[in-house]
Design a protein around this motif. Structure first.
Motif, short mmCIF file in Angstrom:
data_model
loop_
_atom_site.label_atom_id
_atom_site.label_comp_id
_atom_site.label_asym_id
_atom_site.label_seq_id
_atom_site.Cartn_x
_atom_site.Cartn_y
_atom_site.Cartn_z
N LYS A 82 3.15 8.90 -4.95
CA LYS A 82 4.23 9.08 -3.97
C LYS A 82 3.95 10.30 -3.07
CE LYS A 82 8.39 7.98 -2.48
NZ LYS A 82 8.64 6.64 -1.93
N ARG A 83 3.57 11.38 -3.74
CA ARG A 83 3.30 12.63 -2.99
C ARG A 83 2.14 12.43 -2.03
NH1 ARG A 83 3.65 15.66 -7.48
NH2 ARG A 83 1.48 15.17 -7.89
N LEU A 84 1.14 11.66 -2.48
CA LEU A 84 -0.02 11.39 -1.61
C LEU A 84 0.40 10.51 -0.43
CD1 LEU A 84 -2.40 11.01 -4.61
CD2 LEU A 84 -2.76 12.66 -2.76
N HIS A 85 1.34 9.58 -0.70
CA HIS A 85 1.89 8.75 0.38
C HIS A 85 2.56 9.65 1.43
CE1 HIS A 85 3.88 5.41 2.34
NE2 HIS A 85 5.07 5.94 2.10
N PHE A 86 3.32 10.64 0.94
CA PHE A 86 3.95 11.61 1.85
C PHE A 86 2.88 12.35 2.66
CE2 PHE A 86 8.45 12.62 1.77
CZ PHE A 86 8.93 11.77 0.78
N ALA A 87 1.81 12.75 1.97
CA ALA A 87 0.73 13.48 2.65
C ALA A 87 0.16 12.63 3.79
CB ALA A 87 -0.37 13.83 1.65
N GLY A 88 0.02 11.32 3.50
CA GLY A 88 -0.47 10.41 4.54
C GLY A 88 0.47 10.35 5.73
N LEU A 89 1.78 10.22 5.42
CA LEU A 89 2.77 10.14 6.51
C LEU A 89 2.76 11.41 7.35
CD1 LEU A 89 5.80 8.40 4.73
CD2 LEU A 89 3.99 7.37 6.13
N MET A 90 2.53 12.56 6.70
CA MET A 90 2.46 13.82 7.45
C MET A 90 1.30 13.80 8.43
SD MET A 90 3.25 16.54 4.43
CE MET A 90 2.72 17.97 5.37
N VAL A 96 -3.79 3.99 1.43
CA VAL A 96 -3.91 2.86 0.51
C VAL A 96 -3.77 3.39 -0.91
CG1 VAL A 96 -5.43 1.02 -0.30
CG2 VAL A 96 -5.49 1.73 2.10
N THR A 97 -2.74 2.95 -1.61
CA THR A 97 -2.56 3.45 -2.98
C THR A 97 -2.70 2.36 -4.04
OG1 THR A 97 -0.18 3.17 -2.77
CG2 THR A 97 -1.05 5.35 -2.30
N ASP A 98 -2.69 1.09 -3.61
CA ASP A 98 -2.48 0.01 -4.59
C ASP A 98 -3.76 -0.66 -5.09
OD1 ASP A 98 -3.07 -1.04 -2.15
OD2 ASP A 98 -1.47 -2.54 -2.14
#
Ligand SMILES: Cc1cc2nc3c(=O)[nH]c(=O)nc-3n(C[C@H](O)[C@H](O)[C@H](O)COP(=O)(O)O)c2cc1C
Length: 243
Positions: A82-90, A96-98
């Motif tokens: 989740k945190r890495l997803h946030f990092a991507g959005l920033m 791609v996490t899945d």
């Protein structure tokens, strides 16, 4: 001495009453965070469960009630993208996490972190027990702990002042896990029967919970059916479609 500490590990499933302070938990987790991390993703989060009702429920859902209810501290250790997803959005990107690869990366990360935590705790005289039992009811536990998508519990760790003492469980002989240059399965013909005898003697003579058992038969009984087949669907729902 680190070697003595590592080779004296036993899982502790019953604890004396002790509440961990926030400072002590932070100290233990901070030192554990110095674990190596694949590509430095640090793909894990820990839920420290302090609420007695939640602990009780977690004990029931994970089918390990005694550890959870007597523990001074209970940590649910999760793979976290989740945190890495946030990092991507920033950075204006949906990462791609899945993938299966990321599942391995996150699972390795959380396990290496947790083992650092275990050693840190044991070095202070505490006992620990991993609780893979949280994967018995991962949906209910995720809901209870408010785990978002891209986050799932791999195991919990209970920690506290030991209220029991065990003999160290004999491991496989090192020759069984060590192969030089090329994998050799031939040696299992002799090594496994010998280890069965070691474990038979251990189970028959240990201080508590004596039983007639050996390692190969126990493992066969454990693994002859698929374990926790619900996990695949659960992971998919959490955003790990395992591409
Ligand atoms: C990932 C993981 C999950 C585990 N899950 C449980 C569990 O749910 N309940 C439990 O009582 N022990 C659990 N254990 C503890 C193992 O049963 C224990 O480590 C093993 O039998 C070896 O015994 P020892 O730790 O006392 O040397 C788990 C250990 C690991 C590493």
């Amino acid at each position: 001495m680190v070697f003595d500490l590592l080779s004296s590990h036993t899982s502790i499933r019953s604890y004396k009453k002790k509440v961990f302070s926030k400072e002590e938990v932070q100290e233990l987790l901070t030192v554990a965070q110095h674990a190596a991390s694949s590509h430095f993703v640090q793909a894990y989060s820990v839920i420290w469960v302090t609420d007695e009702q939640l602990k009780k429920k977690l004990g029931q859902l994970s089918k390990n009630p005694k550890q959870m209810e007597t523990a001074g501290a209970v940590f649910v250790c999760c793979v976290d993208f989740k945190r890495l997803h946030f990092a991507g959005l920033m950075n204006d990107t949906t990462i791609v996490t899945d993938t299966v690869e990321n599942l391995l990366v996150g699972t390795a990360d959380v396990a290496i972190f947790a083992q650092n935590l275990a050693i840190a705790a044991e070095s202070k005289g505490y006992g620990i027990c991993y609780i893979g039992g949280v994967r018995n009811n991962p949906n209910e536990i995720s809901e209870m702990l408010n785990l978002p998508d891209r986050v799932f519990p791999v195991f919990a760790m209970t920690m506290g002042v030991p209220d029991e003492l065990h003999e160290v469980k004999p491991r496989l002989p090192v020759e069984a896990i060590l192969h030089e240059n090329s994998y050799d399965s031939e040696k299992y013909h002799s090594l496994l029967p010998a280890y069965d005898k070691t474990m038979e003697d251990y189970y028959a003579s240990r201080g508590a919970n004596q039983k007639v058992a050996n390692w190969t038969k126990s493992m066969t009984d454990f693994l002859k059916e698929p374990r926790r087949p619900h996990i695949k669907k659960f992971l998919k729902e959490k955003g790990f479609s395992l591409k």
